[in-house]
Design a protein around this motif. Structure first.
Motif, short mmCIF file in Angstrom:
data_model
loop_
_atom_site.label_atom_id
_atom_site.label_comp_id
_atom_site.label_asym_id
_atom_site.label_seq_id
_atom_site.Cartn_x
_atom_site.Cartn_y
_atom_site.Cartn_z
N ASN A 7 -73.43 -40.43 88.57
CA ASN A 7 -72.56 -40.86 87.48
C ASN A 7 -71.76 -39.66 86.96
OD1 ASN A 7 -74.08 -39.43 85.47
ND2 ASN A 7 -75.51 -41.14 85.32
N ALA A 8 -70.91 -39.92 85.98
CA ALA A 8 -70.01 -38.88 85.48
C ALA A 8 -70.77 -37.71 84.86
CB ALA A 8 -69.04 -39.49 84.46
N VAL A 9 -71.84 -37.99 84.16
CA VAL A 9 -72.63 -36.91 83.54
C VAL A 9 -73.27 -36.04 84.61
CG1 VAL A 9 -74.63 -36.39 82.09
CG2 VAL A 9 -73.04 -38.20 81.41
N GLU A 10 -73.83 -36.66 85.64
CA GLU A 10 -74.44 -35.90 86.72
C GLU A 10 -73.41 -35.03 87.43
OE1 GLU A 10 -78.03 -38.97 87.98
OE2 GLU A 10 -76.00 -39.32 88.74
N LEU A 11 -72.21 -35.58 87.66
CA LEU A 11 -71.15 -34.80 88.30
C LEU A 11 -70.73 -33.64 87.42
CD1 LEU A 11 -69.18 -34.39 90.63
CD2 LEU A 11 -67.61 -35.96 89.46
N PHE A 12 -70.60 -33.89 86.12
CA PHE A 12 -70.23 -32.82 85.19
C PHE A 12 -71.27 -31.70 85.21
CE2 PHE A 12 -70.44 -30.75 81.07
CZ PHE A 12 -69.12 -30.37 80.88
N LEU A 13 -72.53 -32.07 85.14
CA LEU A 13 -73.60 -31.06 85.14
C LEU A 13 -73.68 -30.31 86.47
CD1 LEU A 13 -76.35 -33.03 83.20
CD2 LEU A 13 -74.90 -31.16 82.35
N LEU A 14 -73.44 -31.02 87.57
CA LEU A 14 -73.39 -30.36 88.87
C LEU A 14 -72.27 -29.33 88.90
CD1 LEU A 14 -74.14 -29.95 91.84
CD2 LEU A 14 -72.68 -31.93 92.37
N GLY A 15 -71.10 -29.73 88.40
CA GLY A 15 -69.97 -28.81 88.37
C GLY A 15 -70.27 -27.57 87.55
N ARG A 16 -70.92 -27.76 86.42
CA ARG A 16 -71.28 -26.62 85.57
C ARG A 16 -72.28 -25.72 86.28
NH1 ARG A 16 -73.83 -24.07 81.80
NH2 ARG A 16 -73.17 -23.75 79.69
N THR A 17 -73.27 -26.32 86.93
CA THR A 17 -74.25 -25.54 87.68
C THR A 17 -73.57 -24.74 88.79
OG1 THR A 17 -75.99 -27.13 87.18
CG2 THR A 17 -76.37 -25.67 89.06
N LEU A 18 -72.68 -25.38 89.53
CA LEU A 18 -71.97 -24.68 90.61
C LEU A 18 -71.12 -23.55 90.05
CD1 LEU A 18 -70.91 -27.71 92.83
CD2 LEU A 18 -72.64 -25.97 93.36
N MET A 19 -70.48 -23.79 88.91
CA MET A 19 -69.67 -22.75 88.29
C MET A 19 -70.53 -21.54 87.93
SD MET A 19 -67.35 -22.97 84.85
CE MET A 19 -68.80 -23.15 83.81
N LYS A 20 -71.70 -21.78 87.36
CA LYS A 20 -72.58 -20.69 86.97
C LYS A 20 -73.11 -19.93 88.19
CE LYS A 20 -72.34 -21.10 82.56
NZ LYS A 20 -71.70 -20.06 81.76
N ILE A 21 -73.40 -20.63 89.28
CA ILE A 21 -73.82 -19.96 90.51
C ILE A 21 -72.67 -19.11 91.04
CG2 ILE A 21 -74.52 -20.30 92.93
CD1 ILE A 21 -76.08 -22.81 91.91
N GLY A 22 -71.45 -19.65 90.99
CA GLY A 22 -70.28 -18.88 91.42
C GLY A 22 -70.09 -17.63 90.59
N GLU A 23 -70.26 -17.75 89.27
CA GLU A 23 -70.14 -16.58 88.40
C GLU A 23 -71.20 -15.53 88.76
OE1 GLU A 23 -70.27 -17.72 84.28
OE2 GLU A 23 -68.43 -18.89 84.44
N ALA A 24 -72.42 -15.99 89.04
CA ALA A 24 -73.49 -15.06 89.40
C ALA A 24 -73.20 -14.35 90.72
CB ALA A 24 -74.83 -15.80 89.48
N ALA A 25 -72.45 -14.98 91.60
CA ALA A 25 -72.15 -14.40 92.91
C ALA A 25 -71.03 -13.35 92.85
CB ALA A 25 -71.77 -15.51 93.90
N LEU A 26 -70.23 -13.36 91.79
CA LEU A 26 -69.12 -12.42 91.71
C LEU A 26 -69.61 -11.01 91.41
CD1 LEU A 26 -66.62 -14.56 89.63
CD2 LEU A 26 -66.43 -13.95 92.05
N PRO A 27 -69.08 -10.02 92.12
CA PRO A 27 -69.48 -8.64 91.85
C PRO A 27 -68.94 -8.20 90.48
CG PRO A 27 -67.73 -8.72 93.50
CD PRO A 27 -68.12 -10.14 93.20
N THR A 28 -69.78 -7.54 89.69
CA THR A 28 -69.37 -7.12 88.35
C THR A 28 -69.47 -5.62 88.13
OG1 THR A 28 -71.62 -7.51 87.54
CG2 THR A 28 -70.05 -9.33 87.31
N GLU A 29 -69.91 -4.89 89.12
CA GLU A 29 -70.09 -3.46 88.96
C GLU A 29 -68.77 -2.79 88.59
OE1 GLU A 29 -70.91 -4.94 92.09
OE2 GLU A 29 -72.87 -5.42 91.30
N GLY A 30 -68.84 -2.00 87.52
CA GLY A 30 -67.69 -1.19 87.15
C GLY A 30 -66.56 -1.88 86.43
N ILE A 31 -66.71 -3.16 86.07
CA ILE A 31 -65.58 -3.83 85.40
C ILE A 31 -65.76 -3.91 83.89
CG2 ILE A 31 -64.90 -5.15 87.43
CD1 ILE A 31 -66.16 -7.62 86.03
#
Length: 153
Positions: free
Chosen positions: A2-26
């Motif tokens: 449903n729409a809520v599950e899709l929204f939560l999945l999108g948020r989870t994927l976004m957070k995993i993507g953020e965790a994957a980005l290199p942040t050293e030195g920025i």
């Protein structure tokens, strides 16, 4: 799903993507990674846009777009130049060549972040999930958002 599950999945994927980005030195930034990524994507799709135009297309506040453009300019991802028709406005374009920082971000994979999120070290499971995400990404391109916005306006 449903729409809520899709929204939560999108948020989870976004957070995993953020965790994957290199942040050293920025260092610390006031703009979120999500906001910067939205602006970067819009600039790639609409080169030569003014900050106000980017804000209108993305639905982000103009101040957030300005901060994101500044962050992207510092990273070497975009260049700005005065609008010849109105020297008070700045036009934003993708940089002609990717900076070292941009190349580092583009080269970052999600494998480690996915493994951490799923609490697994099974490379086959991670590879299968990455293949599924790549399939979704091929279907759900940024262009679908334009069609979605047009249908709901």
């Amino acid at each position: 799903m449903n729409a809520v599950e899709l929204f939560l999945l999108g948020r989870t994927l976004m957070k995993i993507g953020e965790a994957a980005l290199p942040t050293e030195g920025i260092g610390k930034h006031t703009t979120s990674v999500r906001t910067v990524m939205i602006v970067a994507g819009d600039v790639r799709q609409n080169p030569g846009s003014a900050v106000g135009e980017i804000a209108a297309r993305t639905g982000l506040p103009q101040s957030a777009v300005s901060a994101s453009v500044a962050r992207l300019r510092t990273a070497g991802a975009v260049v700005t130049e005065p609008d010849p028709a109105d020297r008070r406005r700045m036009l934003v374009n993708p940089a002609a060549a990717a900076s070292e920082r941009v190349e580092e971000v583009r080269a970052a994979t999600v494998d480690t972040a996915l493994a951490t999120a799923l609490d697994t070290d099974d490379p086959e499971r991670i590879a299968a999930l990455v293949a599924t995400l790549e399939s979704l990404a091929a279907e759900l391109t940024p262009q679908v958002l334009g069609r979605l916005r047009a249908a709901t306006d």
